[in-house]
Enzyme design. Structure first.
Site, PDB file in Angstrom:
ATOM      1  N   ASP A 130      -0.425  -3.447  10.104  1.00  0.00           N
ATOM      2  CA  ASP A 130      -1.788  -3.909   9.861  1.00  0.00           C
ATOM      3  C   ASP A 130      -2.716  -2.919  10.541  1.00  0.00           C
ATOM      4  OD1 ASP A 130      -3.274  -6.076   8.481  1.00  0.00           O
ATOM      5  OD2 ASP A 130      -4.266  -6.175  10.426  1.00  0.00           O
TER       6      ASP A 130
ATOM      7  N   ASP B 273     -10.432   7.549   4.845  1.00  0.00           N
ATOM      8  CA  ASP B 273     -10.158   8.929   5.289  1.00  0.00           C
ATOM      9  C   ASP B 273     -11.261   9.934   4.952  1.00  0.00           C
ATOM     10  OD1 ASP B 273      -7.798   8.374   6.598  1.00  0.00           O
ATOM     11  OD2 ASP B 273      -6.496   8.964   4.931  1.00  0.00           O
TER      12      ASP B 273
ATOM     13  N   HIS C 211      -3.627   6.955  13.975  1.00  0.00           N
ATOM     14  CA  HIS C 211      -3.309   5.646  14.552  1.00  0.00           C
ATOM     15  C   HIS C 211      -1.882   5.221  14.165  1.00  0.00           C
ATOM     16  CE1 HIS C 211      -4.820   5.477  10.549  1.00  0.00           C
ATOM     17  NE2 HIS C 211      -4.768   4.166  10.416  1.00  0.00           N
ATOM     18  N   ARG C 212      -1.534   5.462  12.894  1.00  0.00           N
ATOM     19  CA  ARG C 212      -0.209   5.068  12.387  1.00  0.00           C
ATOM     20  C   ARG C 212       0.862   5.916  13.057  1.00  0.00           C
ATOM     21  NH1 ARG C 212      -1.861   4.912   7.714  1.00  0.00           N
ATOM     22  NH2 ARG C 212      -2.268   2.692   7.935  1.00  0.00           N
TER      23      ARG C 212
ATOM     24  N   ASN D 274       0.860  -1.195   0.000  1.00  0.00           N
ATOM     25  CA  ASN D 274       0.000   0.000   0.000  1.00  0.00           C
ATOM     26  C   ASN D 274       0.897   1.246   0.000  1.00  0.00           C
ATOM     27  OD1 ASN D 274      -1.563   2.213   0.813  1.00  0.00           O
ATOM     28  ND2 ASN D 274      -3.021   0.910   1.885  1.00  0.00           N
TER      29      ASN D 274
ATOM     30  N   PHE E 278      -6.281   8.235   2.044  1.00  0.00           N
ATOM     31  CA  PHE E 278      -6.675   7.022   1.327  1.00  0.00           C
ATOM     32  C   PHE E 278      -7.715   6.283   2.164  1.00  0.00           C
ATOM     33  CE2 PHE E 278      -4.592   3.517   3.695  1.00  0.00           C
ATOM     34  CZ  PHE E 278      -3.771   4.235   4.550  1.00  0.00           C
ATOM     35  N   GLY E 279      -8.137   5.130   1.656  1.00  0.00           N
ATOM     36  CA  GLY E 279      -9.042   4.257   2.413  1.00  0.00           C
ATOM     37  C   GLY E 279     -10.281   5.004   2.887  1.00  0.00           C
TER      38      GLY E 279
ATOM     39  N   LYS F 255      -2.776  14.799   9.719  1.00  0.00           N
ATOM     40  CA  LYS F 255      -3.052  13.353   9.834  1.00  0.00           C
ATOM     41  C   LYS F 255      -1.834  12.636  10.405  1.00  0.00           C
ATOM     42  CE  LYS F 255      -4.263   9.044   7.663  1.00  0.00           C
ATOM     43  NZ  LYS F 255      -4.334   8.181   6.498  1.00  0.00           N
TER      44      LYS F 255
ATOM     45  N   GLU G 275      -0.550 -14.134   3.392  1.00  0.00           N
ATOM     46  CA  GLU G 275      -1.954 -14.489   3.628  1.00  0.00           C
ATOM     47  C   GLU G 275      -2.380 -13.988   4.990  1.00  0.00           C
ATOM     48  OE1 GLU G 275      -3.546 -18.259   2.610  1.00  0.00           O
ATOM     49  OE2 GLU G 275      -1.964 -18.556   1.112  1.00  0.00           O
TER      50      GLU G 275
HETATM   51  P1  ITT Z   1      -0.744  -4.100   3.103  1.00  0.00           P
HETATM   52  O1  ITT Z   1      -1.416  -5.311   3.718  1.00  0.00           O
HETATM   53  O2  ITT Z   1       0.053  -4.426   1.877  1.00  0.00           O
HETATM   54  O3  ITT Z   1       0.027  -3.301   4.106  1.00  0.00           O
HETATM   55  P2  ITT Z   1      -3.459  -3.084   2.930  1.00  0.00           P
HETATM   56  O4  ITT Z   1      -4.049  -1.795   2.424  1.00  0.00           O
HETATM   57  O5  ITT Z   1      -4.119  -4.358   2.454  1.00  0.00           O
HETATM   58  O6  ITT Z   1      -1.898  -3.090   2.560  1.00  0.00           O
HETATM   59  P3  ITT Z   1      -4.276  -3.669   5.636  1.00  0.00           P
HETATM   60  O7  ITT Z   1      -4.500  -5.113   5.423  1.00  0.00           O
HETATM   61  O8  ITT Z   1      -3.597  -3.225   6.901  1.00  0.00           O
HETATM   62  O9  ITT Z   1      -3.403  -3.023   4.483  1.00  0.00           O
HETATM   63  O10 ITT Z   1      -5.677  -2.948   5.495  1.00  0.00           O
HETATM   64  C1  ITT Z   1      -5.824  -1.666   5.952  1.00  0.00           C
HETATM   65  C2  ITT Z   1      -7.101  -1.054   5.386  1.00  0.00           C
HETATM   66  O11 ITT Z   1      -7.678  -0.259   6.436  1.00  0.00           O
HETATM   67  C3  ITT Z   1      -6.754  -0.098   4.257  1.00  0.00           C
HETATM   68  O12 ITT Z   1      -6.859  -0.719   3.002  1.00  0.00           O
HETATM   69  C4  ITT Z   1      -7.781   0.996   4.471  1.00  0.00           C
HETATM   70  O13 ITT Z   1      -8.993   0.605   3.896  1.00  0.00           O
HETATM   71  C5  ITT Z   1      -7.953   1.019   5.974  1.00  0.00           C
HETATM   72  N1  ITT Z   1      -7.005   1.974   6.581  1.00  0.00           N
HETATM   73  C6  ITT Z   1      -5.873   1.692   7.303  1.00  0.00           C
HETATM   74  N2  ITT Z   1      -5.227   2.816   7.638  1.00  0.00           N
HETATM   75  C7  ITT Z   1      -5.956   3.823   7.111  1.00  0.00           C
HETATM   76  C8  ITT Z   1      -5.796   5.204   7.096  1.00  0.00           C
HETATM   77  O14 ITT Z   1      -4.730   5.798   7.624  1.00  0.00           O
HETATM   78  N3  ITT Z   1      -6.721   5.939   6.479  1.00  0.00           N
HETATM   79  C9  ITT Z   1      -7.788   5.368   5.895  1.00  0.00           C
HETATM   80  N4  ITT Z   1      -8.009   4.061   5.838  1.00  0.00           N
HETATM   81  C10 ITT Z   1      -7.099   3.291   6.442  1.00  0.00           C
END
Ligand code: ITT
Length: 199
Positions: free
Chosen positions: A69, A155, A180-181, A10, A152-153, A175, A40
């Site tokens: 994660d 947000d 959280h990160r 990501n 992203f995600g 942000k 996995e």
């Molecule tokens: P990797 O496993 O390769 O790291 P991923 O995107 O699949 O990438 P995750 O399994 O940890 O990662 O899933 C995290 C999901 O949670 C991500 O795809 C977003 O939908 C959401 N998420 C996590 N952190 C976020 C953030 O800072 N802002 C918005 N959404 C977030």
């Protein structure tokens, strides 16, 4: 320059780590290794999946790797999407389709804002060992309409407590201070500066 491998595909996560680390670090993620199969994520918790991702990459790269994660928990949905945040809308899920599913689920409920939090669990592994795990969370509310184009995600749907804008509307620096990160990363850095080791 110190090299850090982030066990993620990501690029948005990597961008946030890069910004939080500042100059002086070469940050490499798994997008540079497209042939590497994805780990996995069979764990039932963020902790388990974070360790799975860190160990999966550490088996293939020398030195330390850092894995993240993370996900969103909405109280009114019993903590969903939780560990399946990235796959909430099923096969072929994208950030946009996941947000759409979340909005659909929330529209079935009464109300126009819903308490929620983002969680992040970071793990560092080397070889077949997890060296440490750090967590961070940010509390806030989910609104069922998208606002803003940053981040992203989820947000565009998440307003952290103490702010009136979503993470997608707030500047990236904000942000990266509140998230959280950022909180999990601060705990990792504290550990790093206390331990007499280097990546
Ligand atoms: P990797 O496993 O390769 O790291 P991923 O995107 O699949 O990438 P995750 O399994 O940890 O990662 O899933 C995290 C999901 O949670 C991500 O795809 C977003 O939908 C959401 N998420 C996590 N952190 C976020 C953030 O800072 N802002 C918005 N959404 C977030």
């Amino acid at each position: 320059m110190q090299r850090i491998i982030i066990a993620t595909k990501n690029a948005h996560k990597t961008g946030e780590f890069r910004a939080m680390l500042g100059s002086g670090y070469e940050v490499v993620d798994l997008t540079a290794f497209p042939e590497l199969p994805a780990a996995e994520e069979t764990g039932a918790t963020f902790e388990e999946n974070s360790a799975i991702k860190a160990l999966h990459a550490a088996a293939r790269f020398p030195g330390w790797v850092l894995a993240d994660d993370s996900g969103l928990e909405v109280d009114a949905l019993g903590g969903a999407p939780g560990v399946i945040s990235a796959r909430y809308s099923g096969e072929g899920a994208t950030d946009a389709s996941n947000r759409e599913r979340l909005i659909d689920e929330l529209r079935k409920l009464e109300g126009d804002s819903f308490s929620a939090r983002f969680r992040c669990v970071l793990s560092v592994a080397e070889g077949d060992r997890v060296l440490g795990t750090w967590s961070g969370a940010v509390e806030g509310v989910i609104v069922p309409q998208e606002r803003g184009s940053g981040g992203f995600g989820y947000d565009p749907l998440f307003i952290p407590n103490g702010e009136s804008a979503t993470f997608a509307e707030l500047p990236g620096e904000v942000k990266n201070r509140l998230s959280h990160r950022a909180r999990a990363f601060a705990a990792f850095r504290e550990w790093l500066s206390a331990c007499e080791c280097s990546t």
